[in-house]
Design a protein around this motif. Structure first.
Motif, PDB file in Angstrom:
ATOM      1  N   SER A  35       0.853  -1.189   0.000  1.00 37.94           N
ATOM      2  CA  SER A  35       0.000   0.000   0.000  1.00 37.94           C
ATOM      3  C   SER A  35       0.889   1.239   0.000  1.00 37.94           C
ATOM      4  O   SER A  35       2.065   1.192   0.395  1.00 37.94           O
ATOM      5  CB  SER A  35      -0.904   0.011   1.228  1.00 37.94           C
ATOM      6  OG  SER A  35      -0.122   0.178   2.404  1.00 37.94           O
ATOM      7  N   LEU A  36       0.330   2.346  -0.425  1.00 38.84           N
ATOM      8  CA  LEU A  36       1.067   3.602  -0.435  1.00 38.84           C
ATOM      9  C   LEU A  36       1.539   3.957   0.974  1.00 38.84           C
ATOM     10  O   LEU A  36       2.679   4.400   1.176  1.00 38.84           O
ATOM     11  CB  LEU A  36       0.179   4.715  -1.006  1.00 38.84           C
ATOM     12  CG  LEU A  36       0.813   6.099  -1.165  1.00 38.84           C
ATOM     13  CD1 LEU A  36       2.059   6.027  -2.019  1.00 38.84           C
ATOM     14  CD2 LEU A  36      -0.204   7.068  -1.765  1.00 38.84           C
ATOM     15  N   HIS A  37       0.670   3.757   1.958  1.00 41.46           N
ATOM     16  CA  HIS A  37       1.006   4.051   3.354  1.00 41.46           C
ATOM     17  C   HIS A  37       2.189   3.206   3.820  1.00 41.46           C
ATOM     18  O   HIS A  37       3.145   3.730   4.422  1.00 41.46           O
ATOM     19  CB  HIS A  37      -0.212   3.787   4.247  1.00 41.46           C
ATOM     20  CG  HIS A  37       0.055   3.944   5.705  1.00 41.46           C
ATOM     21  ND1 HIS A  37       0.161   5.181   6.318  1.00 41.46           N
ATOM     22  CD2 HIS A  37       0.259   3.010   6.689  1.00 41.46           C
ATOM     23  CE1 HIS A  37       0.425   5.010   7.606  1.00 41.46           C
ATOM     24  NE2 HIS A  37       0.481   3.707   7.857  1.00 41.46           N
ATOM     25  N   LEU A  38       2.153   1.911   3.534  1.00 43.30           N
ATOM     26  CA  LEU A  38       3.217   0.993   3.948  1.00 43.30           C
ATOM     27  C   LEU A  38       4.531   1.341   3.249  1.00 43.30           C
ATOM     28  O   LEU A  38       5.598   1.345   3.885  1.00 43.30           O
ATOM     29  CB  LEU A  38       2.808  -0.447   3.622  1.00 43.30           C
ATOM     30  CG  LEU A  38       3.710  -1.572   4.131  1.00 43.30           C
ATOM     31  CD1 LEU A  38       3.774  -1.566   5.648  1.00 43.30           C
ATOM     32  CD2 LEU A  38       3.206  -2.917   3.620  1.00 43.30           C
ATOM     33  N   LYS A  40       5.522   4.284   1.935  1.00 41.97           N
ATOM     34  CA  LYS A  40       6.090   5.560   2.395  1.00 41.97           C
ATOM     35  C   LYS A  40       6.673   5.446   3.798  1.00 41.97           C
ATOM     36  O   LYS A  40       7.712   6.041   4.109  1.00 41.97           O
ATOM     37  CB  LYS A  40       5.024   6.658   2.335  1.00 41.97           C
ATOM     38  CG  LYS A  40       4.737   7.140   0.917  1.00 41.97           C
ATOM     39  CD  LYS A  40       3.877   8.386   0.913  1.00 41.97           C
ATOM     40  CE  LYS A  40       3.775   8.970  -0.479  1.00 41.97           C
ATOM     41  NZ  LYS A  40       2.984  10.220  -0.514  1.00 41.97           N
ATOM     42  N   ASN A  41       5.993   4.697   4.674  1.00 40.71           N
ATOM     43  CA  ASN A  41       6.462   4.555   6.054  1.00 40.71           C
ATOM     44  C   ASN A  41       7.696   3.663   6.189  1.00 40.71           C
ATOM     45  O   ASN A  41       8.315   3.624   7.252  1.00 40.71           O
ATOM     46  CB  ASN A  41       5.343   4.019   6.944  1.00 40.71           C
ATOM     47  CG  ASN A  41       4.313   5.089   7.272  1.00 40.71           C
ATOM     48  OD1 ASN A  41       4.514   6.263   6.979  1.00 40.71           O
ATOM     49  ND2 ASN A  41       3.208   4.690   7.879  1.00 40.71           N
ATOM     50  N   SER A  42       8.035   2.963   5.125  1.00 39.51           N
ATOM     51  CA  SER A  42       9.199   2.075   5.193  1.00 39.51           C
ATOM     52  C   SER A  42      10.523   2.835   5.101  1.00 39.51           C
ATOM     53  O   SER A  42      11.572   2.305   5.457  1.00 39.51           O
ATOM     54  CB  SER A  42       9.134   1.037   4.063  1.00 39.51           C
ATOM     55  OG  SER A  42       9.374   1.647   2.801  1.00 39.51           O
ATOM     56  N   ASN A  43      10.465   4.076   4.596  1.00 42.59           N
ATOM     57  CA  ASN A  43      11.687   4.892   4.426  1.00 42.59           C
ATOM     58  C   ASN A  43      12.745   4.155   3.609  1.00 42.59           C
ATOM     59  O   ASN A  43      13.943   4.193   3.925  1.00 42.59           O
ATOM     60  CB  ASN A  43      12.263   5.303   5.781  1.00 42.59           C
ATOM     61  CG  ASN A  43      11.344   6.239   6.535  1.00 42.59           C
ATOM     62  OD1 ASN A  43      10.797   7.183   5.947  1.00 42.59           O
ATOM     63  ND2 ASN A  43      11.135   5.995   7.830  1.00 42.59           N
ATOM     64  N   ASN A  66       6.339   7.100  -6.502  1.00 46.79           N
ATOM     65  CA  ASN A  66       6.632   7.626  -5.169  1.00 46.79           C
ATOM     66  C   ASN A  66       8.130   7.808  -4.931  1.00 46.79           C
ATOM     67  O   ASN A  66       8.595   7.804  -3.796  1.00 46.79           O
ATOM     68  CB  ASN A  66       6.000   6.719  -4.110  1.00 46.79           C
ATOM     69  CG  ASN A  66       4.491   6.828  -4.107  1.00 46.79           C
ATOM     70  OD1 ASN A  66       3.930   7.770  -3.557  1.00 46.79           O
ATOM     71  ND2 ASN A  66       3.821   5.890  -4.765  1.00 46.79           N
TER      72      ASN A  66
END
Length: 236
Positions: A35-38, A40-43, A66
């Motif tokens: 997911s986009l959230h996952l 982006k949060n992975s850095n 992204n």
């Protein structure tokens, strides 16, 4: 370097092993399109993608959109790669694709190119056969590597097209595909005339050679923009 692994099958696990040996951190392991959230949060600094043909396009697209450089080794989706390249150019992204990340195989590609170019003047005298053997779990047939080998021969005007497991004409390359237990990958290219035969062969003994090449590619692509292959990584 923080590496996202997309596609966590046997190849994904090999990539994780090699990446950690080379002191990288695995920031994300996903067996499906993250997911986009996952994501982006992975850095993540870079993503390495070995999934399935029907998932590869979405996996690569979400990373490029992204601003995450992505290295993809999934085969069987070549018809959509041009769309990805256009997205990459539009987004000023970073995309590296190879049908085979083995360092030895990429040198083998160059040997095959040179050989087919040298034989181009005698193309009518030589039949060309490519044999590829892989494990039974491999979905696409023929292998992406065999297609790459055939395309290089066609581009050198040695033959016009390739055909899979069927009776061929003089202007076609015959690709023979076999699926056996516990075979990481064997590719044999044979140029045969009535008076002689030239044969070149590459055999992989494990998936770790592919994984190592993919991690080296991920190290190389960091902070670069554009569309690349293993040719640029290896300087060949």
């Amino acid at each position: 370097m923080n590496i996202a692994i997309i596609g966590y099958g046997k190849m994904g696990k090999s990539v994780k092993k090699i990446a950690e040996i080379r002191n990288h951190k695995i920031s994300l392991c996903s067996d499906k399109t993250p997911s986009l959230h996952l994501l982006k949060n992975s850095n993540s600094d870079v993503a390495i993608e070995f999934s399935l043909p029907n998932s590869a396009f979405k996996n690569v697209k979400i990373c490029i959109e992204n601003n995450i450089p992505i290295v993809s080794g999934t085969t069987g989706w070549i018809e959509k790669i041009q769309i990805i390249k256009e997205i990459c150019k539009k987004k000023n992204g970073s995309f590296l694709y190879s049908s085979n990340f083995s360092i030895g195989m990429n040198i083998f590609f160059e040997i095959n190119k040179k050989l087919s170019k040298l034989l181009q003047l005698y193309s009518k005298d030589y039949e060309v056969t490519i044999e590829e053997i892989h494990h039974k779990e491999k979905i696409d047939k023929p292998s992406g590597t065999a297609i790459s080998l055939a395309k290089d021969i066609v581009n050198n005007k040695m033959k016009k097209t390739w055909i899979l497991d069927e009776k061929k004409t003089k202007n076609q390359i015959l690709i023979l595909s076999k699926r056996l237990d516990h075979v990481p990958g064997i590719h044999i290219v044979k140029y045969k005339s009535q008076i002689e035969e030239i044969k070149i062969k590459h055999q992989a003994y494990s998936r770790e050679g592919f994984a190592l090449g993919a991690v080296i590619a991920a190290e190389w692509i960091q902070n670069k923009k554009g569309i690349f292959s293993m040719k640029e990584v290896l300087g060949i």
